[in-house]
Design a protein around this motif. Structure first.
Motif, PDB file in Angstrom:
ATOM      1  N   THR A 420       0.857  -1.187   0.000  1.00 43.89           N
ATOM      2  CA  THR A 420       0.000   0.000   0.000  1.00 43.89           C
ATOM      3  C   THR A 420       0.888   1.229   0.000  1.00 43.89           C
ATOM      4  O   THR A 420       1.846   1.307   0.780  1.00 43.89           O
ATOM      5  CB  THR A 420      -0.886   0.039   1.271  1.00 43.89           C
ATOM      6  OG1 THR A 420      -1.684  -1.135   1.281  1.00 43.89           O
ATOM      7  CG2 THR A 420      -1.774   1.265   1.300  1.00 43.89           C
ATOM      8  N   PHE A 421       0.586   2.166  -0.898  1.00 46.63           N
ATOM      9  CA  PHE A 421       1.299   3.441  -0.882  1.00 46.63           C
ATOM     10  C   PHE A 421       0.631   4.349   0.137  1.00 46.63           C
ATOM     11  O   PHE A 421      -0.586   4.505   0.123  1.00 46.63           O
ATOM     12  CB  PHE A 421       1.241   4.112  -2.258  1.00 46.63           C
ATOM     13  CG  PHE A 421       2.085   3.407  -3.284  1.00 46.63           C
ATOM     14  CD1 PHE A 421       3.472   3.514  -3.246  1.00 46.63           C
ATOM     15  CD2 PHE A 421       1.502   2.628  -4.283  1.00 46.63           C
ATOM     16  CE1 PHE A 421       4.265   2.848  -4.186  1.00 46.63           C
ATOM     17  CE2 PHE A 421       2.292   1.963  -5.215  1.00 46.63           C
ATOM     18  CZ  PHE A 421       3.672   2.078  -5.168  1.00 46.63           C
ATOM     19  N   THR A 422       1.435   4.935   1.017  1.00 43.56           N
ATOM     20  CA  THR A 422       0.887   5.910   1.955  1.00 43.56           C
ATOM     21  C   THR A 422       1.406   7.283   1.517  1.00 43.56           C
ATOM     22  O   THR A 422       2.151   7.373   0.547  1.00 43.56           O
ATOM     23  CB  THR A 422       1.357   5.618   3.382  1.00 43.56           C
ATOM     24  OG1 THR A 422       2.788   5.656   3.393  1.00 43.56           O
ATOM     25  CG2 THR A 422       0.894   4.249   3.868  1.00 43.56           C
ATOM     26  N   ARG A 423       1.046   8.332   2.267  1.00 41.54           N
ATOM     27  CA  ARG A 423       1.480   9.677   1.871  1.00 41.54           C
ATOM     28  C   ARG A 423       3.010   9.771   1.873  1.00 41.54           C
ATOM     29  O   ARG A 423       3.598  10.375   1.008  1.00 41.54           O
ATOM     30  CB  ARG A 423       0.874  10.707   2.825  1.00 41.54           C
ATOM     31  CG  ARG A 423       0.782  12.098   2.249  1.00 41.54           C
ATOM     32  CD  ARG A 423      -0.244  12.924   3.012  1.00 41.54           C
ATOM     33  NE  ARG A 423      -0.094  12.784   4.463  1.00 41.54           N
ATOM     34  CZ  ARG A 423       0.758  13.494   5.201  1.00 41.54           C
ATOM     35  NH1 ARG A 423       1.534  14.380   4.651  1.00 41.54           N
ATOM     36  NH2 ARG A 423       0.827  13.303   6.508  1.00 41.54           N
ATOM     37  N   ASP A 424       3.647   9.109   2.837  1.00 39.79           N
ATOM     38  CA  ASP A 424       5.100   9.275   2.937  1.00 39.79           C
ATOM     39  C   ASP A 424       5.859   7.963   2.865  1.00 39.79           C
ATOM     40  O   ASP A 424       6.962   7.843   3.384  1.00 39.79           O
ATOM     41  CB  ASP A 424       5.455  10.023   4.225  1.00 39.79           C
ATOM     42  CG  ASP A 424       4.644   9.502   5.391  1.00 39.79           C
ATOM     43  OD1 ASP A 424       4.082   8.390   5.233  1.00 39.79           O
ATOM     44  OD2 ASP A 424       4.572  10.168   6.438  1.00 39.79           O
ATOM     45  N   GLY A 425       5.274   6.957   2.253  1.00 43.87           N
ATOM     46  CA  GLY A 425       6.027   5.713   2.156  1.00 43.87           C
ATOM     47  C   GLY A 425       5.259   4.565   1.544  1.00 43.87           C
ATOM     48  O   GLY A 425       4.252   4.755   0.856  1.00 43.87           O
TER      49      GLY A 425
END
Ligand SMILES: C[S@@+](CC[C@H](N)C(=O)[O-])C[C@H]1O[C@@H](n2cnc3c(N)ncnc32)[C@H](O)[C@@H]1O
Ligand code: SF4
Length: 458
Positions: A420-425
């Motif tokens: 899963t792509f998160t806002r910062d990683g």
């Protein structure tokens, strides 16, 4: 809490061949004619930094041959074969101590093989004495000093000796308890024998016990392996390795004695793995990654929770800041930006040491890009996540720009729910954890579509 999920369709889709990433770049990238000057420079830098040491000693001998074995070993009943090898090892210990400094603290020690307990108790005492003379050991039992044990080669005297000379962790090879499987791989080892070694080790105060199992061996069935795992769970080891049998008979001659038609079918292998994972999770083991499980209170689980786990040629470790100095035939050292390997066979090793010459045959010097990718792969394989800002701060790069190609490849895995792509990683989801090698491979600059010579992920 369940930290791993099963998804058969995704496992089938992504179960390609891939490296186990005990290093990046992997040993396949090592080059022959590695300049010895590079080793001397790396040793000088290591001395100046005064990092703690992790020492590995390779003892290649085994008294009996297990047909499945892919380790670098010498099968012999002649115990005296160890004598010239130990002489050579003594010389290497002295040479490495001169190179790296006798005052360097040894935080971690591992004797691997082959079967280190092939040695007689007095030989093990002498070897440890030699090590303690040439390096600084921790005397408060706080170091991680471990050894691989074949329970068939470990009587009470051996175990008592090991504890007395300072070992506090052991790893026992078991593989499978089913008598038919044991016969098919030429490794007869009763439950009573293994349990006896385990009990004695506990009584002697070894603080951590690991057990190795292998799934995919001939004549294994989901039912038979479930019983093996149940028995192991009753033994309650602190750690467990459940290796996928790497069957490469072209490369490992003795594996030709294993008949193809006796190997479990791929669908049975998947069932065996799935049910083993389920059994271990239900018994409160945590999946550390890459075939390894540990109790929640074990240092590996704790380090992973804190995001401090590392990986090197000895597998998962809590000693990521150490320089790894490996001694003995075929062993691999890792120092900051320099990895190198000793020659494989006993004769060449003893010949090199007779001349007091470092027995190195190949190695690799890491460039800046290797170092960045190494960090990313270690984060993924140990902590199942990447925080872009950490990598950016360490290497002064813009992560999204530097890895734009890789991030676009990962979109497919994100759509399948592996990551899963998160806002910062980037997070590896419980579904992607069994396939972590595949995620790491996206960041591996050296892997091509050909994927030659690596075992399958599952
Ligand atoms: C050096 S041996 C362990 C110590 C000792 N020689 C013994 O067998 O008990 C290391 C481990 O590698 C694993 N292993 C060896 N060959 C393998 C193969 N072809 N595929 C998967 N795992 C393998 C086994 O689980 C074995 O316990
Ligand atoms: S599995 Fe262990 S005992 Fe068996 S041949 Fe390999 S190294 Fe030796």
């Amino acid at each position: 809490m369940k930290n791993i999920y099963w998804n058969e369709n995704l496992i089938r889709k992504y179960d390609l061949q891939g490296p186990r990433y005990t290093s990046y770049p992997t040993a396949v990238e090592f080059q022959n004619d590695f300049p010895i000057d590079a080793v001397h420079e790396a040793a000088a830098a290591s001395r100046a930094a005064n990092r703690s040491l992790s020492l590995y000693l390779h003892i290649p001998f085994c008294a009996r041959l297990c047909y499945y074995c892919a380790c670098n070993k010498i099968i012999t009943k002649r115990r005296e074969k160890a004598i010239p090898y130990l002489d050579a090892l003594y010389r290497e210990i002295a040479l490495q101590s001169e190179l790296f400094g006798a005052d360097r603290l040894v935080e971690q020690l591992h004797w691997g093989g082959g079967t280190p307990t092939f040695l007689a108790p007095q030989q093990m005492r002498d070897l440890m004495h030699e090590l303690r003379t040439h390096f600084r050991f921790m005397d408060n039992d706080q170091g991680d000093y471990s050894i691989e044990i074949d329970p068939r080669e470990a009587d009470d005297e051996t175990l008592t000796t090991l504890r007395e000379i300072g070992f506090n962790r052991i790893s026992l090879g078991v593989q499978d308890f089913n008598p038919a499987v044991q016969k098919a791989v030429n490794r007869i080892q009763s439950e009573e024998l293994t349990l006896g070694v385990l009990r004695k080790a506990r009584e002697l105060g070894f603080r951590s016990i690991n057990i190795d199992l292998i799934y995919g061996l001939p004549l294994q069935t989901p039912d038979s392996f479930r019983k093996t795992v149940d028995t192991i769970i009753d033994f309650a080891p602190d750690r467990l390795s459940v290796f996928n049998y790497a069957h490469m008979p072209q490369r490992f001659m003795p594996q030709r004695r294993i008949r193809d038609e006796d190997l479990p079918r791929p669908e049975d292998k998947l069932t065996i793995l799935q049910q083993s994972v389920d059994q271990l999770i239900a018994a409160d083991y945590r999946f550390i990654g890459m075939d390894h499980f540990a109790k929640p209170g074990d240092e590996l689980s704790i380090a992973q929770e804190k995001g401090e786990l590392h990986r090197n040629f000895q597998g998962y470790t809590t000693h990521g800041d150490c320089d790894l100095i490996a001694m003995g035939a075929s062993s691999i050292s890792m120092l900051d930006r320099c990895y190198y390997q000793n020659c494989y066979d006993q004769e060449s090793y003893e010949a090199a040491m007779a001349e007091n010459r470092l027995p190195i045959i190949k190695g690799v010097q890491l460039n800046d890009d290797d170092v960045i990718r190494r960090k990313v792969i270690v984060e993924l394989i140990c902590n199942f996540k990447i925080e872009y800002r950490r990598i950016e701060a360490l290497f002064n790069i813009d992560f999204a720009h530097y890895f734009r190609g890789e991030l676009s490849i990962l979109q497919d895995m994100a759509e399948d729910g592996l990551v899963t792509f998160t806002r910062d990683g980037l997070h590896v989801n419980p579904t992607g954890r069994l396939l972590i090698r595949g995620v790491c491979k996206v960041f591996d600059r050296y892997r091509t579509q050909a994927q030659q010579g690596f075992s399958r992920i599952i």
